[in-house]
Design a protein around this motif. Structure first.
Motif, PDB file in Angstrom:
ATOM      1  N   MET A 136      63.525  15.751 -10.660  1.00  0.00           N
ATOM      2  CA  MET A 136      62.987  14.467 -11.612  1.00  0.00           C
ATOM      3  C   MET A 136      64.005  13.651 -10.380  1.00  0.00           C
ATOM      4  O   MET A 136      62.235  13.014 -11.088  1.00  0.00           O
ATOM      5  N   GLN A 137      63.587  13.707  -9.312  1.00  0.00           N
ATOM      6  CA  GLN A 137      64.284  12.310  -8.465  1.00  0.00           C
ATOM      7  C   GLN A 137      63.713  12.489  -7.595  1.00  0.00           C
ATOM      8  O   GLN A 137      63.023  11.681  -6.797  1.00  0.00           O
ATOM      9  N   ASP A 138      63.357  13.722  -6.411  1.00  0.00           N
ATOM     10  CA  ASP A 138      63.044  13.102  -5.779  1.00  0.00           C
ATOM     11  C   ASP A 138      61.884  14.207  -5.322  1.00  0.00           C
ATOM     12  O   ASP A 138      60.917  14.711  -6.062  1.00  0.00           O
ATOM     13  N   VAL A 139      60.536  12.886  -4.869  1.00  0.00           N
ATOM     14  CA  VAL A 139      59.408  13.666  -4.972  1.00  0.00           C
ATOM     15  C   VAL A 139      59.397  13.599  -2.831  1.00  0.00           C
ATOM     16  O   VAL A 139      59.556  12.906  -1.848  1.00  0.00           O
ATOM     17  N   VAL A 140      58.357  14.667  -2.947  1.00  0.00           N
ATOM     18  CA  VAL A 140      57.235  14.669  -1.575  1.00  0.00           C
ATOM     19  C   VAL A 140      56.403  14.465  -1.552  1.00  0.00           C
ATOM     20  O   VAL A 140      55.634  14.660  -2.140  1.00  0.00           O
ATOM     21  N   LEU A 141      56.440  12.996  -0.378  1.00  0.00           N
ATOM     22  CA  LEU A 141      54.764  12.531  -0.489  1.00  0.00           C
ATOM     23  C   LEU A 141      54.377  12.998   1.385  1.00  0.00           C
ATOM     24  O   LEU A 141      54.970  13.089   1.619  1.00  0.00           O
ATOM     25  N   LYS A 142      52.962  13.720   1.120  1.00  0.00           N
ATOM     26  CA  LYS A 142      52.310  13.829   2.021  1.00  0.00           C
ATOM     27  C   LYS A 142      50.849  12.955   2.090  1.00  0.00           C
ATOM     28  O   LYS A 142      50.229  13.116   1.750  1.00  0.00           O
ATOM     29  N   VAL A 143      51.550  12.015   2.909  1.00  0.00           N
ATOM     30  CA  VAL A 143      50.605  11.236   3.583  1.00  0.00           C
ATOM     31  C   VAL A 143      49.650  11.017   4.245  1.00  0.00           C
ATOM     32  O   VAL A 143      50.120  11.577   6.153  1.00  0.00           O
ATOM     33  N   SER A 144      48.313  10.897   4.664  1.00  0.00           N
ATOM     34  CA  SER A 144      47.628  11.515   6.054  1.00  0.00           C
ATOM     35  C   SER A 144      46.200  10.545   5.620  1.00  0.00           C
ATOM     36  O   SER A 144      45.513   9.743   4.761  1.00  0.00           O
ATOM     37  N   ASP A 171      43.734   7.614   9.155  1.00  0.00           N
ATOM     38  CA  ASP A 171      43.394   7.946  10.471  1.00  0.00           C
ATOM     39  C   ASP A 171      44.496   6.543  10.795  1.00  0.00           C
ATOM     40  O   ASP A 171      44.185   6.186  12.144  1.00  0.00           O
ATOM     41  N   CYS A 172      44.640   5.948   9.756  1.00  0.00           N
ATOM     42  CA  CYS A 172      45.676   4.303  10.206  1.00  0.00           C
ATOM     43  C   CYS A 172      46.449   5.041  11.554  1.00  0.00           C
ATOM     44  O   CYS A 172      47.618   5.059  11.223  1.00  0.00           O
ATOM     45  N   PRO A 173      46.589   4.469  12.883  1.00  0.00           N
ATOM     46  CA  PRO A 173      47.499   4.388  13.597  1.00  0.00           C
ATOM     47  C   PRO A 173      48.605   3.738  13.054  1.00  0.00           C
ATOM     48  O   PRO A 173      50.530   4.692  13.313  1.00  0.00           O
ATOM     49  N   ASN A 174      48.979   2.671  12.539  1.00  0.00           N
ATOM     50  CA  ASN A 174      49.727   1.518  11.904  1.00  0.00           C
ATOM     51  C   ASN A 174      50.650   2.777  10.301  1.00  0.00           C
ATOM     52  O   ASN A 174      52.141   2.366  11.064  1.00  0.00           O
ATOM     53  N   LEU A 175      50.188   3.826  10.029  1.00  0.00           N
ATOM     54  CA  LEU A 175      51.044   4.439   9.214  1.00  0.00           C
ATOM     55  C   LEU A 175      52.107   5.462   9.748  1.00  0.00           C
ATOM     56  O   LEU A 175      51.776   6.190   9.038  1.00  0.00           O
ATOM     57  N   ASN A 176      52.111   5.626  11.565  1.00  0.00           N
ATOM     58  CA  ASN A 176      52.483   6.731  11.854  1.00  0.00           C
ATOM     59  C   ASN A 176      53.564   7.364  11.516  1.00  0.00           C
ATOM     60  O   ASN A 176      54.109   8.794  10.927  1.00  0.00           O
ATOM     61  N   PRO A 177      54.521   6.475  10.802  1.00  0.00           N
ATOM     62  CA  PRO A 177      55.606   6.852  11.140  1.00  0.00           C
ATOM     63  C   PRO A 177      55.761   7.701   9.364  1.00  0.00           C
ATOM     64  O   PRO A 177      56.643   8.543   8.900  1.00  0.00           O
ATOM     65  N   VAL A 178      55.079   7.421   8.441  1.00  0.00           N
ATOM     66  CA  VAL A 178      54.589   8.210   7.449  1.00  0.00           C
ATOM     67  C   VAL A 178      53.660   9.202   7.099  1.00  0.00           C
ATOM     68  O   VAL A 178      54.203  10.681   5.571  1.00  0.00           O
ATOM     69  N   TYR A 232      51.628   0.213   1.639  1.00  0.00           N
ATOM     70  CA  TYR A 232      52.745   0.068   0.350  1.00  0.00           C
ATOM     71  C   TYR A 232      52.282   0.275  -0.619  1.00  0.00           C
ATOM     72  O   TYR A 232      52.472   1.122  -2.125  1.00  0.00           O
ATOM     73  N   GLU A 233      50.904  -0.481  -1.378  1.00  0.00           N
ATOM     74  CA  GLU A 233      51.165  -0.163  -2.962  1.00  0.00           C
ATOM     75  C   GLU A 233      50.446   1.235  -3.737  1.00  0.00           C
ATOM     76  O   GLU A 233      50.270   1.145  -4.319  1.00  0.00           O
ATOM     77  N   SER A 234      49.774   1.642  -2.329  1.00  0.00           N
ATOM     78  CA  SER A 234      48.996   3.386  -2.439  1.00  0.00           C
ATOM     79  C   SER A 234      49.849   4.028  -2.625  1.00  0.00           C
ATOM     80  O   SER A 234      49.841   5.016  -3.605  1.00  0.00           O
ATOM     81  N   ILE A 235      51.149   3.913  -1.080  1.00  0.00           N
ATOM     82  CA  ILE A 235      51.890   4.821  -2.121  1.00  0.00           C
ATOM     83  C   ILE A 235      52.817   4.771  -2.721  1.00  0.00           C
ATOM     84  O   ILE A 235      53.027   5.612  -3.616  1.00  0.00           O
ATOM     85  N   ARG A 236      53.333   3.654  -3.464  1.00  0.00           N
ATOM     86  CA  ARG A 236      54.070   3.465  -4.909  1.00  0.00           C
ATOM     87  C   ARG A 236      53.097   3.148  -5.894  1.00  0.00           C
ATOM     88  O   ARG A 236      53.613   4.652  -7.147  1.00  0.00           O
ATOM     89  N   ASP A 237      51.925   3.537  -5.914  1.00  0.00           N
ATOM     90  CA  ASP A 237      50.948   4.058  -7.158  1.00  0.00           C
ATOM     91  C   ASP A 237      50.827   5.195  -7.214  1.00  0.00           C
ATOM     92  O   ASP A 237      50.821   5.632  -7.927  1.00  0.00           O
TER      93      ASP A 237
END
Ligand SMILES: [Zn+2]
Length: 98
Positions: free
Chosen positions: A24-32, A34-41, A80-85
């Protein structure tokens, strides 16, 4: 596993977010993206406390902590808004199913 598609309103890159709850607490996000700025996630799946992420302001967000040093225009970028959504929507689904 829920999958959501977004597009950054600033740079136009597509952002795919796959969310899967470990519990209920932990969510695993797989973000993909092509934006190079999003590399850390995007380079590996990230595990977040979903409720925390939904409740805290942007400045305290764990997603923002991951992104802020690397992303030159994170304030204007809608990643950020996308991931939060995606966290919010997938959490809703989790409780529907559970
Ligand atoms: Zn962007």
């Amino acid at each position: 596993m829920c999958k959501y598609d977004y597009q950054c309103k600033l740079c136009g890159f597509k952002i795919d977010v796959k969310a899967e709850y470990k519990d209920m607490q932990d969510v695993v996000l797989k973000v993909s993206s092509d934006c190079p700025n999003l590399n850390p996630v995007t380079k590996e799946p990230i595990v977040l406390d979903a409720m925390y992420e939904l409740m805290v302001p942007k400045e305290k967000s764990a997603v923002m902590q991951l992104l802020k040093d690397k992303h030159r225009h994170i304030e204007e970028c809608t990643a950020y808004e996308s991931i939060r959504d995606a966290i919010g929507l997938s959490l809703g689904r989790y409780f529907e199913i559970a």
